[in-house]
Structures are given as structure tokens and as C-alpha cells.
Design a protein around this motif. Sequence first.
Motif: not given
Length: 222
Positions: A155-156, A160-163, A188-193
Amino acid sequence: MTTQKQDGATTRALQGLGDPRPSVRLRAALAVGTSPDPCFVGMLVERCAVETEFLVRDMLTWALTRHPAPVTVPVLVEEVRAERAQARSQALHTLSKIGDRRAWPAITRELLSDADDEVARSAWRAAVVLVPEGEEHELAAVLSTQLGRGERETQLSLSRALVALGDTILPVVHAARKDPDPRVRAHAIATDRLVRDPDSRFESAIEEAKRVVALGATGQEG
């Protein structure tokens, strides 16, 4: 005479890369990268598919990056379609290190959603490096289908790829915060943050996101 020397060097490299001792394989990969020659590319790629030691695999990748991209990229593009998962993963990893965007067509949706987590993670990293300008949103849409997948490390890697794609991911990440699957919503929430605060710790972000989901919220701020 030159041909004989090349044949001798190739034989020694082949023997060294196949030696049962990791230290010998490491030195052989270093030697090949120090004195690159197109005749070594095939054996380097073949060794990447079966090498058991991380440090040796890393040196094999470095050795491949020392060779001209027009020589290595076609061989690696072929390798990403290999049956062995490690072969696919290492080829994708090496393509990401070379960074030649001519390899972009090889980064297929199938690889980005590969059943093997390590292959998928390598594909995500390669995609972020190789994606042509203007196609980031389409890539983000494909990557978002993997939200909620796997354990923390996977997930990390996806986050990271999305960010790394920047604000272009926001529409798909915001949509995923309303997904019926709580794992997808939390991821999704974690990625948004992480987009809002790249220095925040992923563990904290994902745990907070899980609490938000447990309370029945979407994490929508504003």
C-alpha cells in the motif's frame, strides 16, 4: 585477437555470474558494469531473473544501466512478459532506473495489476518514471484500481507512486474515498493526506484513515 579477448571476457563473466558464491557474483556484475559491452546484456538480464541475493540483483541492474539504452531496453521490454515473476519484476525495476520513455508501451494494465505484489510494485514505480507528459491522469486512474491492495508495504508503494504524479491524482483519489470497500476508502484517505503533507508518516496516515472509515466518514475535508 580482439575477438578472442572478448570471448574470454564473456566466458569469465558468465562463469562469475553463475558462481555459487554471492561475493563472486557481485564482483562479476561489478566488473561487467565497469567495462560494459553489448555482449553482456543478455546474460545480465538472464541472471536478474534467477539471482537470489538482493545486493547482487542491485549490482546487475547497475551493470545494465551502464550499457546503451538502445541495446538494453528492447531486451528488458521482452523480459517484462516473462513467465517468472522475478524476471518481470527485475526488468521493470531496471527500466525505471534507465528511464528511457521508449519503454512506456510495455507498461501495460496487466503489469500494473499483476497478481504478484513485487511485480506490481515494480510496475508502479516504472510507470511513474516513464509516463509521457499529459498521460498522468490516465495512469492515476489505472493505479487507483489497486487501492486497498495488499499489506502495508504494498500500500505504501502504491501511495508513493500516486503522490509522485502530483495533483492529477486528486479526482480519482477523492472518488475512491467513497468506495464501498473500507480498505479502499482507508487507503484513499491516507494517500490524500500524503498528497497534502508528503512528510507525514504513512503508518499514521493509514491508521487515522482507518479510524475515519470506522466512524462512517469519507475523510472529505473542506
